[in-house]
Design a protein around this motif. Sequence first.
Motif, PDB file in Angstrom:
ATOM      1  N   GLY A  27       0.802  -1.223   0.000  1.00 37.45           N
ATOM      2  CA  GLY A  27       0.000   0.000   0.000  1.00 37.45           C
ATOM      3  C   GLY A  27       0.832   1.269   0.000  1.00 37.45           C
ATOM      4  O   GLY A  27       0.340   2.340   0.331  1.00 37.45           O
ATOM      5  N   PHE A  28       2.128   1.136  -0.364  1.00 36.86           N
ATOM      6  CA  PHE A  28       3.056   2.270  -0.422  1.00 36.86           C
ATOM      7  C   PHE A  28       3.246   2.897   0.964  1.00 36.86           C
ATOM      8  O   PHE A  28       2.811   2.351   1.972  1.00 36.86           O
ATOM      9  N   CYS A  29       3.929   4.058   1.018  1.00 39.74           N
ATOM     10  CA  CYS A  29       4.212   4.694   2.314  1.00 39.74           C
ATOM     11  C   CYS A  29       4.362   6.202   2.127  1.00 39.74           C
ATOM     12  O   CYS A  29       4.293   6.708   1.010  1.00 39.74           O
ATOM     13  N   LEU A  30       4.602   6.915   3.232  1.00 37.60           N
ATOM     14  CA  LEU A  30       4.698   8.370   3.192  1.00 37.60           C
ATOM     15  C   LEU A  30       5.773   8.860   2.222  1.00 37.60           C
ATOM     16  O   LEU A  30       5.596   9.885   1.563  1.00 37.60           O
ATOM     17  N   LYS A  31       6.886   8.142   2.144  1.00 35.37           N
ATOM     18  CA  LYS A  31       7.996   8.624   1.328  1.00 35.37           C
ATOM     19  C   LYS A  31       7.687   8.558  -0.163  1.00 35.37           C
ATOM     20  O   LYS A  31       8.148   9.387  -0.930  1.00 35.37           O
ATOM     21  N   LYS A  32       6.871   7.561  -0.586  1.00 36.56           N
ATOM     22  CA  LYS A  32       6.596   7.420  -2.015  1.00 36.56           C
ATOM     23  C   LYS A  32       5.212   6.806  -2.239  1.00 36.56           C
ATOM     24  O   LYS A  32       4.957   5.666  -1.866  1.00 36.56           O
TER      25      LYS A  32
ATOM     26  N   ASP B 228      22.888  22.775  10.094  1.00 39.39           N
ATOM     27  CA  ASP B 228      21.634  23.342   9.611  1.00 39.39           C
ATOM     28  C   ASP B 228      21.248  22.814   8.230  1.00 39.39           C
ATOM     29  O   ASP B 228      20.208  23.207   7.691  1.00 39.39           O
ATOM     30  N   PHE B 229      22.081  21.952   7.674  1.00 36.88           N
ATOM     31  CA  PHE B 229      21.857  21.452   6.309  1.00 36.88           C
ATOM     32  C   PHE B 229      20.796  20.353   6.271  1.00 36.88           C
ATOM     33  O   PHE B 229      20.044  20.231   5.310  1.00 36.88           O
ATOM     34  N   TYR B 230      20.723  19.561   7.334  1.00 40.13           N
ATOM     35  CA  TYR B 230      19.819  18.416   7.348  1.00 40.13           C
ATOM     36  C   TYR B 230      18.512  18.726   8.066  1.00 40.13           C
ATOM     37  O   TYR B 230      18.481  19.482   9.037  1.00 40.13           O
ATOM     38  N   LEU B 231      17.435  18.106   7.581  1.00 43.83           N
ATOM     39  CA  LEU B 231      16.099  18.273   8.138  1.00 43.83           C
ATOM     40  C   LEU B 231      15.594  16.941   8.686  1.00 43.83           C
ATOM     41  O   LEU B 231      15.998  15.872   8.215  1.00 43.83           O
ATOM     42  N   ALA B 232      14.692  17.013   9.645  1.00 45.60           N
ATOM     43  CA  ALA B 232      14.129  15.804  10.251  1.00 45.60           C
ATOM     44  C   ALA B 232      12.945  15.292   9.449  1.00 45.60           C
ATOM     45  O   ALA B 232      11.842  15.091   9.965  1.00 45.60           O
ATOM     46  N   ASP B 233      13.167  15.068   8.169  1.00 48.16           N
ATOM     47  CA  ASP B 233      12.112  14.584   7.280  1.00 48.16           C
ATOM     48  C   ASP B 233      12.729  13.654   6.251  1.00 48.16           C
ATOM     49  O   ASP B 233      13.498  14.086   5.393  1.00 48.16           O
ATOM     50  N   GLY B 234      12.412  12.368   6.348  1.00 51.94           N
ATOM     51  CA  GLY B 234      13.027  11.390   5.460  1.00 51.94           C
ATOM     52  C   GLY B 234      12.646  11.527   4.008  1.00 51.94           C
ATOM     53  O   GLY B 234      13.326  10.987   3.134  1.00 51.94           O
ATOM     54  N   THR B 235      11.568  12.256   3.703  1.00 50.65           N
ATOM     55  CA  THR B 235      11.189  12.452   2.305  1.00 50.65           C
ATOM     56  C   THR B 235      12.186  13.348   1.586  1.00 50.65           C
ATOM     57  O   THR B 235      12.567  13.092   0.443  1.00 50.65           O
TER      58      THR B 235
END
Length: 327
Positions: free
Chosen positions: A137-142, A190-197
């Motif tokens: 059923g796919f997921c948040l990332k894709k 500051d380059f990275y964000l807490a969002d795996g997408t």
Amino acid sequence: MMTLPELTVLRPASVAEAVQALRDNPGARLLAGGTDIVPNLKYGMYDTQRLVALRGLSRELRYVREQDGQFLLGALCTIEELSESPVVRERLPALADACRQIAGPQLRRMGTLGGNLCLDTRCVYVNQTYFWRSALGFCLKKDGTACHVVAGGKRCVAAASNDTAPVLLAFEARVRLVSPRGERVVPLRDFYLADGTHNTVLQPDELLVEVQVPARAASMRQAFAKLRTRAAIDFPALNLAVAMELAGNALRSVSLAVSALAARPALIKGLEDLTGKPADARLAEELGRRAHKQCKPLTNIGVDPEWRRDVLPVLVRRAVLRALESP
């Protein structure tokens, strides 16, 4: 059999042409070494029809320099080049060690520093074939709306897997980014964000061109450590880096960066009170304890999260003691 989709490959000859190509072709993706994007394209993870190939920028973005009180590393330096560079091995040994532990020799020969820092996040539920993902059923990332790692989660928690990131984070490195609007320099913290997408601040028409490491990193006691299922090839189940400044046998400053647990590498917080303490085995134990308290792995990769958390303080202690034993 997994095959590549039909693609148009654009081949700019300069950074200016590359970022303009990104602006003129919305949805285009960058192709440097290709060690990550090619398998992901075969998995059907990206809806793109154009790649902007960066090989023509090698003369512009492939260098290791000491200049203006810092080390400048071109984004198209290969992982192999960094692992074998006399400057990196002698002055930034933890970075050389991290590079030596990335993938296998063929991939290190192709993969680049910029590509590793911008490596897409990974998750056991998304780095699969289209058929496998569709059955779930796919997921948040894709393509989906549910997170299979965190029930009811609204933000993707796929894990960062870049081995150079924790070392450069511990060094307080910065990255130089270029777009058609000009350039900006961003601290790696500051380059990275807490969002795996999409776990970086890079804009769609922006290119990471250089890493800037403060010269004082060369005088730090430093070490890198990596946990993986096999002794080679595998992505990290956990990685970390420590960088310490000493005044005699007393600690002047310490940075401890941990990654492969969540969507972005993280610095262990609240270490300022350790300043002035003896740099010894007790310090190693304390840093391991604090890392264990702050880090909570998820089931985003195929390795038991509780085991990863239990191993974390062991890996921290070993890395700190190894750093203290270095010349």
